[in-house]
Design a protein around this motif. Structure first.
Motif, PDB file in Angstrom:
ATOM      1  N   GLN A   1     -19.574  80.720 -10.583  1.00 57.13           N
ATOM      2  CA  GLN A   1     -18.557  81.454 -11.340  1.00 57.13           C
ATOM      3  C   GLN A   1     -19.007  82.918 -11.488  1.00 57.13           C
ATOM      4  O   GLN A   1     -19.877  83.364 -10.762  1.00 57.13           O
TER       5      GLN A   1
ATOM      6  N   GLY B   1     -13.175  80.276  -9.690  1.00 58.06           N
ATOM      7  CA  GLY B   1     -12.749  81.444 -10.437  1.00 58.06           C
ATOM      8  C   GLY B   1     -12.080  82.504  -9.589  1.00 58.06           C
ATOM      9  O   GLY B   1     -12.027  83.676  -9.975  1.00 58.06           O
TER      10      GLY B   1
ATOM     11  N   TYR C   1      -8.367  85.250 -15.753  1.00 54.24           N
ATOM     12  CA  TYR C   1      -8.327  86.670 -15.395  1.00 54.24           C
ATOM     13  C   TYR C   1      -7.137  87.295 -16.120  1.00 54.24           C
ATOM     14  O   TYR C   1      -6.035  86.758 -16.050  1.00 54.24           O
TER      15      TYR C   1
ATOM     16  N   VAL D   1     -16.962  86.032 -19.713  1.00 55.86           N
ATOM     17  CA  VAL D   1     -17.328  85.456 -18.422  1.00 55.86           C
ATOM     18  C   VAL D   1     -18.802  85.073 -18.405  1.00 55.86           C
ATOM     19  O   VAL D   1     -19.185  84.040 -17.850  1.00 55.86           O
TER      20      VAL D   1
ATOM     21  N   GLU E   1      -6.212  87.283 -10.211  1.00 53.32           N
ATOM     22  CA  GLU E   1      -6.814  88.572  -9.886  1.00 53.32           C
ATOM     23  C   GLU E   1      -6.138  89.183  -8.651  1.00 53.32           C
ATOM     24  O   GLU E   1      -5.564  88.454  -7.835  1.00 53.32           O
TER      25      GLU E   1
ATOM     26  N   GLY F   1     -16.387  85.495 -12.478  1.00 54.63           N
ATOM     27  CA  GLY F   1     -15.227  86.367 -12.573  1.00 54.63           C
ATOM     28  C   GLY F   1     -15.305  87.518 -11.579  1.00 54.63           C
ATOM     29  O   GLY F   1     -15.752  87.360 -10.440  1.00 54.63           O
ATOM     30  N   CYS F   2     -14.874  88.686 -12.021  1.00 52.47           N
ATOM     31  CA  CYS F   2     -14.865  89.886 -11.170  1.00 52.47           C
ATOM     32  C   CYS F   2     -16.058  90.794 -11.451  1.00 52.47           C
ATOM     33  O   CYS F   2     -16.008  91.996 -11.150  1.00 52.47           O
TER      34      CYS F   2
END
Length: 346
Positions: free
Chosen positions: A162, A189, A125, A132, A194, A164-165
């Motif tokens: 997984q 993750g 991150y 991603v 983050e 990410g955001c």
């Protein structure tokens, strides 16, 4: 094993500074060890010769081995990733180490833990959506290869979500991993830099997407509020190096706060660290004594505070489990605030 449950981290087949009987006395029921680090030292063959990881480290409870996927993230400076796997340069001697899904499974089968984790790519991150998405694609392909090569009766294999955001990628990863009908699912993750609000958002999004009747494991999380928020959205298992790392640096977890016992305010304080805690630090010693040990650089300080911090997380886990049984979890713990009344009732 009861859930929700915090798993202490025993990376190299030991929870730092804590003997197995002491660890069991904290209420810990399951311990996490690490595939990558045990492969480097002493090597999975040595562990297998000893009869497996339980006998090697003297722990009779359940064991989970992380696959080495987190080291893909944390050791990014000494590795190279491609679709086949990850090539590392050993931090010990510079030798080339290749970790593929098949190799990660072979090592974990030799170690003999109760739960093995699929090999995954944990993106950093921040990372772009394209980066991603590529990590998710590898994670899903690697999971299929892990399933094909994992042949250890009695050892459960957990997949890892997984994404990410990015909500779209998280939803897709949850769908793919859930479709594999695994005995457990982890969400990785998170806790990789983050903002905490992003972690909460991921937990709220992904938790309801996971199969109802399998354990849900939130990787790398061990703070009280984040555990409570995750439990409210269906998570069962947690791990983090936090309690022993804080203990080694003279910090105690008390009522959701972090107390630096080096501070002079504890020098004349002859009361227990936490009168409601059954750990050896609280049962037999005072804040003044712990302050003295830390200031003197004594090893005992690190041991006592590590035991105390692990005990705090087990007590918190037990309190959440009891609240769920009694039907009052939402009232007492969701969301749990460090300075709320609930912080002082468990």
């Amino acid at each position: 094993m009861t859930t929700p449950r915090f798993m202490p981290v025993g990376t190299l087949a030991t929870v730092k500074g804590v003997m197995p009987p002491q660890l069991a006395a904290t209420g810990a029921e399951m311990v996490l060890a690490n595939t990558y680090h045990l492969h480097l030292q002493p090597g999975e063959a040595i562990v297998a010769e000893a009869g497996g990881l339980h006998r090697f480290m003297g722990w009779s409870g359940p064991l989970l081995t992380d696959s080495g996927g987190y080291q893909v993230f944390s050791l990014a400076g000494i590795n190279r990733i491609d679709d086949d796997g990850v090539t590392f340069r050993s931090p010990r001697d510079g030798n080339r180490i290749v970790l593929t899904p098949e190799r990660a499974m072979a090592i974990q089968m030799a170690l003999g833990a109760d739960v093995a984790m699929a090999f995954d790519q944990c993106p950093p991150y921040p990372a772009s959506e394209a980066e991603v998405e590529a990590a998710c694609r590898r994670t899903h392909t690697w999971l299929e290869r892990c399933l094909a090569s994992h042949q250890q009766p009695g050892q459960a294999l957990f997949g890892i979500v997984q994404g990410g955001c990015y909500p779209r990628l998280r939803a897709e990863s949850a769908r793919v991993v859930a479709s594999m009908n695994l005995p457990g699912i982890a969400v990785g993750g998170v806790s990789v830099g983050e903002p905490v609000e992003e972690m909460h958002r991921i937990v709220r999004q992904v938790g309801p997407l996971l199969p109802e009747h399998t354990p849900h494991y939130l990787m790398g999380v061990g703070s009280l509020r984040e555990m409570a928020v995750a439990v409210a959205h269906g998570f069962d298992l947690f791990d983090c190096v936090l309690p022993t790392r804080l203990g080694r640096h003279g910090t105690a977890l008390v009522g959701g706060e972090r107390w630096n016992l080096r501070n002079a305010r504890f020098r004349h304080d002859h009361t227990p660290l936490d009168s409601g805690c059954p750990c050896p630090a609280c049962r037999s010693h005072t804040r003044a004594y712990l302050h003295h040990l830390i200031r003197a650089g004594e090893m005992l300080a690190r041991i006592l505070l590590s035991l105390h911090n692990i005990t705090q997380l087990q007590r918190f886990s037990n309190a959440m489990a009891q609240a769920i049984r009694e039907g009052c979890f939402a009232e007492d713990f969701a969301p749990w605030e460090p300075h709320s009344e609930a912080a002082h009732t468990w």
